[in-house]
Design an enzyme around this catalytic site. Structure first.
Site, PDB file in Angstrom:
ATOM      1  N   ARG A 111      51.064  45.260  34.235  1.00 27.57           N
ATOM      2  CA  ARG A 111      51.683  45.880  33.446  1.00 27.57           C
ATOM      3  C   ARG A 111      53.276  46.098  34.066  1.00 27.57           C
ATOM      4  NH1 ARG A 111      46.494  48.903  33.586  1.00 27.57           N
ATOM      5  NH2 ARG A 111      45.753  48.881  31.441  1.00 27.57           N
ATOM      6  N   GLN A 135      38.924  51.984  41.611  1.00 22.70           N
ATOM      7  CA  GLN A 135      38.030  50.963  40.963  1.00 22.70           C
ATOM      8  C   GLN A 135      37.134  50.446  41.985  1.00 22.70           C
ATOM      9  OE1 GLN A 135      39.292  48.338  37.566  1.00 22.70           O
ATOM     10  NE2 GLN A 135      39.549  46.675  39.419  1.00 22.70           N
ATOM     11  N   HIS A 185      46.215  38.035  41.735  1.00 24.01           N
ATOM     12  CA  HIS A 185      44.773  37.553  41.228  1.00 24.01           C
ATOM     13  C   HIS A 185      44.657  36.125  41.791  1.00 24.01           C
ATOM     14  CE1 HIS A 185      46.078  39.774  37.268  1.00 24.01           C
ATOM     15  NE2 HIS A 185      44.809  40.290  37.885  1.00 24.01           N
ATOM     16  N   GLY A 213      40.731  43.564  44.338  1.00 26.70           N
ATOM     17  CA  GLY A 213      42.116  43.910  44.863  1.00 26.70           C
ATOM     18  C   GLY A 213      42.219  45.455  45.488  1.00 26.70           C
TER      19      GLY A 213
HETATM   20  O1  PAF Z   1      40.907  45.320  37.458  1.00 31.26           O
HETATM   21  C1  PAF Z   1      40.581  44.894  36.307  1.00 31.26           C
HETATM   22  O2  PAF Z   1      41.369  43.886  35.986  1.00 31.26           O
HETATM   23  C2  PAF Z   1      39.411  45.298  35.412  1.00 31.26           C
HETATM   24  O3  PAF Z   1      39.224  46.562  35.421  1.00 31.26           O
HETATM   25  C3  PAF Z   1      38.246  44.473  35.790  1.00 31.26           C
HETATM   26  C4  PAF Z   1      37.387  44.742  37.009  1.00 31.26           C
HETATM   27  C5  PAF Z   1      38.509  43.005  35.625  1.00 31.26           C
HETATM   28  C6  PAF Z   1      37.206  45.191  34.754  1.00 31.26           C
HETATM   29  O4  PAF Z   1      37.546  44.825  33.310  1.00 31.26           O
END
Ligand code: PAF
Length: 283
Positions: free
Chosen positions: A187, A153, A37, A147
């Site tokens: 996780r 996603q 992050h 990421g």
């Molecule tokens: O990747 C994540 O942490 C989540 O899926 C996101 C994009 C913040 C949506 O809640």
């Protein structure tokens, strides 16, 4: 850095920044910030004058029996990490303010959500798409940083931002890894010592596929078999899925063809912890 919890206040600050001609760069997260992050936040500075990071453990993207209640939450720790990485506004709304009583609107995408993570976790991408659409309306970013670790996603969010005419650009940042190759993830903290020791098998499987493709292998089945045999060599690993798919449609590929980008991905369970990883390649 300022901490904002009210969505209307966040919108007001973003609108003010836009009016002054500032570019807003946005990193959506669920907190438990790690180096992956922080890399996104640092990169956001290259793309925006105002860097906004959100921390919101979004209940609608967790299925029944998933880890919503045990998902790590430590806002004070996240506040420090976000600030050091270069966040200007940390947006941490409450569940109540994001989904007030009477809330009824959800965003569903077709096709790209029907496979891989979407098949294994029904409803997951409906929750992701809904919260990302809401966050895009609240933070009003010019650019969103995501990421590569969550490859599907990325496909879903890009599709969503384009389909809803948001005008938000995306910047995709490569997966940040531990020294032994394990992709950083909030996780990972759930893994026991034995599971953690075996978890780099995901990375080894990806490297094995890359090596096989570099040596000329083009059969999707042969590559999937190679991943399976690599992963099953770790006794604590249980394969959820493995995939060698077209990188934009996510359709499984029988054969890799020249110039067609491929997404190699997997989900593997270690006890109750589910890890995902991927690599992209073009032959
Ligand atoms: O990747 C994540 O942490 C989540 O899926 C996101 C994009 C913040 C949506 O809640």
């Amino acid at each position: 850095m300022i901490l904002v919890s009210d969505p209307r206040e966040m919108q007001r600050l973003a609108d003010d920044a836009r009016r002054l001609g500032n570019e807003v760069a946005f990193v959506p997260t669920m907190g438990a910030l790690h180096e992956g992050h922080c890399t996104l936040i640092r990169r956001a500075r290259d793309h925006g004058d105002l860097v906004v990071t959100s921390v919101f453990v979004n209940p609608t993207q967790f299925g029944q029996g998933e880890d919503f209640t045990r998902y790590p939450r430590d806002l004070e720790r996240d506040r420090r990490a976000a600030e050091v990485a270069g966040t200007d506004i940390l947006f941490a709304p409450s569940e109540q303010s994001m989904y007030p009583p009477g809330y009824a609107t959800f965003v569903d995408l077709e096709r790209v959500t029907a496979v891989l993570e979407g098949r294994a976790r029904p409803g997951h991408f409906r929750g992701v798409a809904t919260v990302v659409a809401k966050l895009a309306n609240i933070v009003r970013p010019h650019v969103m940083l995501l990421g590569q670790k969550d490859a599907q996603q990325v496909v879903v969010i890009r599709r969503l931002l384009e389909d809803l005419n948001t005008g938000v650009r995306t910047v995709i940042v490569p997966t940040v890894r531990e020294e032994d190759g394990l992709a950083m993830s909030s996780r990972n903290s759930y893994l026991s010592a034995d599971e953690r020791a075996q978890a780099p098998v995901l990375f080894r499987a990806l490297r094995a596929v890359e090596a096989a493709v570099a040596a000329g292998e083009r059969s999707g089945d042969a590559l999937r078999a190679l991943m399976t045999s690599t992963i099953t060599a770790a006794p604590l690993a249980a394969i959820d899925y493995i995939s060698v798919a077209d990188a934009s449609t996510l359709e499984e590929l029988p054969v890799l063809s020249e110039g067609r980008p491929v997404l190699v991905s997997m989900a593997v369970r270690f006890g109750t912890t589910r890890l995902i990883d991927n690599t992209s390649l073009t032959v």
